[in-house]
Design a protein around this motif. Structure first.
Motif, PDB file in Angstrom:
ATOM      1  N   MET A 194       0.843  -1.171   0.000  1.00 47.13           N
ATOM      2  CA  MET A 194       0.000   0.000   0.000  1.00 47.13           C
ATOM      3  C   MET A 194       0.890   1.236   0.000  1.00 47.13           C
ATOM      4  O   MET A 194       1.839   1.323   0.772  1.00 47.13           O
ATOM      5  CB  MET A 194      -0.894  -0.018   1.238  1.00 47.13           C
ATOM      6  N   ARG A 195       0.561   2.155  -0.824  1.00 45.50           N
ATOM      7  CA  ARG A 195       1.339   3.375  -0.959  1.00 45.50           C
ATOM      8  C   ARG A 195       0.572   4.540  -0.352  1.00 45.50           C
ATOM      9  O   ARG A 195      -0.607   4.736  -0.659  1.00 45.50           O
ATOM     10  CB  ARG A 195       1.591   3.618  -2.430  1.00 45.50           C
ATOM     11  N   LEU A 196       1.247   5.314   0.494  1.00 50.86           N
ATOM     12  CA  LEU A 196       0.608   6.453   1.153  1.00 50.86           C
ATOM     13  C   LEU A 196       0.893   7.724   0.368  1.00 50.86           C
ATOM     14  O   LEU A 196       2.003   7.931  -0.129  1.00 50.86           O
ATOM     15  CB  LEU A 196       1.122   6.603   2.584  1.00 50.86           C
ATOM     16  N   SER A 197      -0.095   8.598   0.317  1.00 50.13           N
ATOM     17  CA  SER A 197       0.097   9.883  -0.367  1.00 50.13           C
ATOM     18  C   SER A 197       0.945  10.800   0.504  1.00 50.13           C
ATOM     19  O   SER A 197       1.101  10.583   1.714  1.00 50.13           O
ATOM     20  CB  SER A 197      -1.254  10.533  -0.648  1.00 50.13           C
ATOM     21  N   LYS A 198       1.484  11.842  -0.085  1.00 51.31           N
ATOM     22  CA  LYS A 198       2.281  12.812   0.666  1.00 51.31           C
ATOM     23  C   LYS A 198       1.434  13.489   1.736  1.00 51.31           C
ATOM     24  O   LYS A 198       1.913  13.773   2.833  1.00 51.31           O
ATOM     25  CB  LYS A 198       2.878  13.850  -0.289  1.00 51.31           C
ATOM     26  N   THR A 199       0.179  13.720   1.441  1.00 54.91           N
ATOM     27  CA  THR A 199      -0.716  14.344   2.418  1.00 54.91           C
ATOM     28  C   THR A 199      -0.916  13.433   3.622  1.00 54.91           C
ATOM     29  O   THR A 199      -0.847  13.882   4.772  1.00 54.91           O
ATOM     30  CB  THR A 199      -2.082  14.666   1.770  1.00 54.91           C
ATOM     31  N   THR A 200      -1.140  12.160   3.386  1.00 51.13           N
ATOM     32  CA  THR A 200      -1.328  11.206   4.478  1.00 51.13           C
ATOM     33  C   THR A 200      -0.065  11.122   5.336  1.00 51.13           C
ATOM     34  O   THR A 200      -0.136  11.117   6.566  1.00 51.13           O
ATOM     35  CB  THR A 200      -1.693   9.819   3.924  1.00 51.13           C
ATOM     36  N   ILE A 201       1.080  11.089   4.686  1.00 54.86           N
ATOM     37  CA  ILE A 201       2.349  11.039   5.416  1.00 54.86           C
ATOM     38  C   ILE A 201       2.529  12.310   6.250  1.00 54.86           C
ATOM     39  O   ILE A 201       2.941  12.248   7.408  1.00 54.86           O
ATOM     40  CB  ILE A 201       3.525  10.826   4.444  1.00 54.86           C
ATOM     41  N   ALA A 202       2.183  13.456   5.692  1.00 52.12           N
ATOM     42  CA  ALA A 202       2.300  14.719   6.423  1.00 52.12           C
ATOM     43  C   ALA A 202       1.368  14.746   7.633  1.00 52.12           C
ATOM     44  O   ALA A 202       1.751  15.195   8.722  1.00 52.12           O
ATOM     45  CB  ALA A 202       2.002  15.895   5.495  1.00 52.12           C
ATOM     46  N   VAL A 203       0.160  14.244   7.470  1.00 51.15           N
ATOM     47  CA  VAL A 203      -0.793  14.202   8.586  1.00 51.15           C
ATOM     48  C   VAL A 203      -0.282  13.272   9.682  1.00 51.15           C
ATOM     49  O   VAL A 203      -0.312  13.607  10.866  1.00 51.15           O
ATOM     50  CB  VAL A 203      -2.197  13.769   8.099  1.00 51.15           C
ATOM     51  N   ILE A 204       0.218  12.112   9.316  1.00 50.15           N
ATOM     52  CA  ILE A 204       0.752  11.166  10.299  1.00 50.15           C
ATOM     53  C   ILE A 204       1.963  11.775  11.010  1.00 50.15           C
ATOM     54  O   ILE A 204       2.076  11.693  12.234  1.00 50.15           O
ATOM     55  CB  ILE A 204       1.117   9.828   9.621  1.00 50.15           C
ATOM     56  N   ALA A 205       2.854  12.405  10.254  1.00 43.51           N
ATOM     57  CA  ALA A 205       4.035  13.028  10.852  1.00 43.51           C
ATOM     58  C   ALA A 205       3.626  14.138  11.813  1.00 43.51           C
ATOM     59  O   ALA A 205       4.187  14.269  12.910  1.00 43.51           O
ATOM     60  CB  ALA A 205       4.960  13.571   9.763  1.00 43.51           C
ATOM     61  N   GLY A 206       2.636  14.928  11.442  1.00 44.18           N
ATOM     62  CA  GLY A 206       2.149  15.994  12.312  1.00 44.18           C
ATOM     63  C   GLY A 206       1.542  15.442  13.591  1.00 44.18           C
ATOM     64  O   GLY A 206       1.795  15.954  14.688  1.00 44.18           O
ATOM     65  N   ALA A 207       0.754  14.388  13.451  1.00 47.24           N
ATOM     66  CA  ALA A 207       0.145  13.765  14.631  1.00 47.24           C
ATOM     67  C   ALA A 207       1.214  13.200  15.561  1.00 47.24           C
ATOM     68  O   ALA A 207       1.119  13.327  16.785  1.00 47.24           O
ATOM     69  CB  ALA A 207      -0.831  12.676  14.208  1.00 47.24           C
ATOM     70  N   LEU A 208       2.236  12.581  15.009  1.00 49.16           N
ATOM     71  CA  LEU A 208       3.334  12.055  15.821  1.00 49.16           C
ATOM     72  C   LEU A 208       4.087  13.179  16.524  1.00 49.16           C
ATOM     73  O   LEU A 208       4.464  13.041  17.696  1.00 49.16           O
ATOM     74  CB  LEU A 208       4.287  11.224  14.963  1.00 49.16           C
ATOM     75  N   ALA A 209       4.298  14.288  15.825  1.00 48.14           N
ATOM     76  CA  ALA A 209       4.997  15.423  16.427  1.00 48.14           C
ATOM     77  C   ALA A 209       4.186  16.005  17.584  1.00 48.14           C
ATOM     78  O   ALA A 209       4.730  16.290  18.659  1.00 48.14           O
ATOM     79  CB  ALA A 209       5.274  16.492  15.373  1.00 48.14           C
ATOM     80  N   VAL A 210       2.892  16.165  17.393  1.00 46.53           N
ATOM     81  CA  VAL A 210       2.032  16.673  18.465  1.00 46.53           C
ATOM     82  C   VAL A 210       2.036  15.699  19.639  1.00 46.53           C
ATOM     83  O   VAL A 210       2.157  16.098  20.799  1.00 46.53           O
ATOM     84  CB  VAL A 210       0.589  16.932  17.954  1.00 46.53           C
ATOM     85  N   GLY A 211       1.907  14.406  19.356  1.00 52.58           N
ATOM     86  CA  GLY A 211       1.939  13.402  20.414  1.00 52.58           C
ATOM     87  C   GLY A 211       3.250  13.424  21.175  1.00 52.58           C
ATOM     88  O   GLY A 211       3.265  13.343  22.412  1.00 52.58           O
ATOM     89  N   ALA A 212       4.362  13.542  20.464  1.00 51.27           N
ATOM     90  CA  ALA A 212       5.671  13.584  21.120  1.00 51.27           C
ATOM     91  C   ALA A 212       5.796  14.832  21.992  1.00 51.27           C
ATOM     92  O   ALA A 212       6.302  14.766  23.117  1.00 51.27           O
ATOM     93  CB  ALA A 212       6.783  13.557  20.073  1.00 51.27           C
TER      94      ALA A 212
END
Length: 137
Positions: free
Chosen positions: A1-19
């Motif tokens: 499964m390939r993730l779009s750049k938008t999905t990756i950005a959202v996941i990265a943002g969520a991880l940053a907020v969580g951290a």
């Protein structure tokens, strides 16, 4: 499964907020006096009255006169310290051996010198009765 750049950005943002939130809770400490709680003191058993005196002499400087917290230490009249999460044995270990900071940003708790296990048990009886009177079971 390939993730779009938008999905990756959202996941990265969520991880940053969580951290950030994890860092805030673990190391930054309270931003205000939100960690200091109002405490109602119930009629106490004889053992808890002994514990109240011992608490005042050995614990209140950091945890507050009625275990409601200070700028030096967290409130023990808080859901974090309910018996199902922090047993009486956990209080004994913290008082005799000290403990690493793991819920609040106040730093590690050093051992409390000169307090016997029986005295700690009386302090715990006091804390538990006050917790229960304040809705913490």
């Amino acid at each position: 499964m390939r993730l779009s750049k938008t999905t990756i950005a959202v996941i990265a943002g969520a991880l940053a907020v969580g951290a950030f939130l994890l860092w805030r809770v673990m190391f930054a400490g309270p931003a205000s006096t939100e960690h200091i709680v109002a405490v109602n003191i119930p009629p106490l058993s004889f053992r808890a009255e002994r514990g109240q005196d011992l608490f005042a002499a050995n614990c209140a400087a950091c945890h507050g006169d009625n275990a409601g917290g200070t700028d030096q230490g967290p409130p023990l009249i808080h859901r974090i310290y309910e018996p199902n999460h922090h047993s009486d044995q956990a209080f004994l270990i913290a008082a005799t051996q000290g403990t690493r900071a793991h819920h609040w940003g106040f730093g590690n708790m050093p051992p409390v010198e000169g307090v016997s296990q029986r005295q700690i048990a009386d302090i715990v009886a006091y804390v538990r009765e006050v917790q229960q009177a304040n809705g913490i079971f």
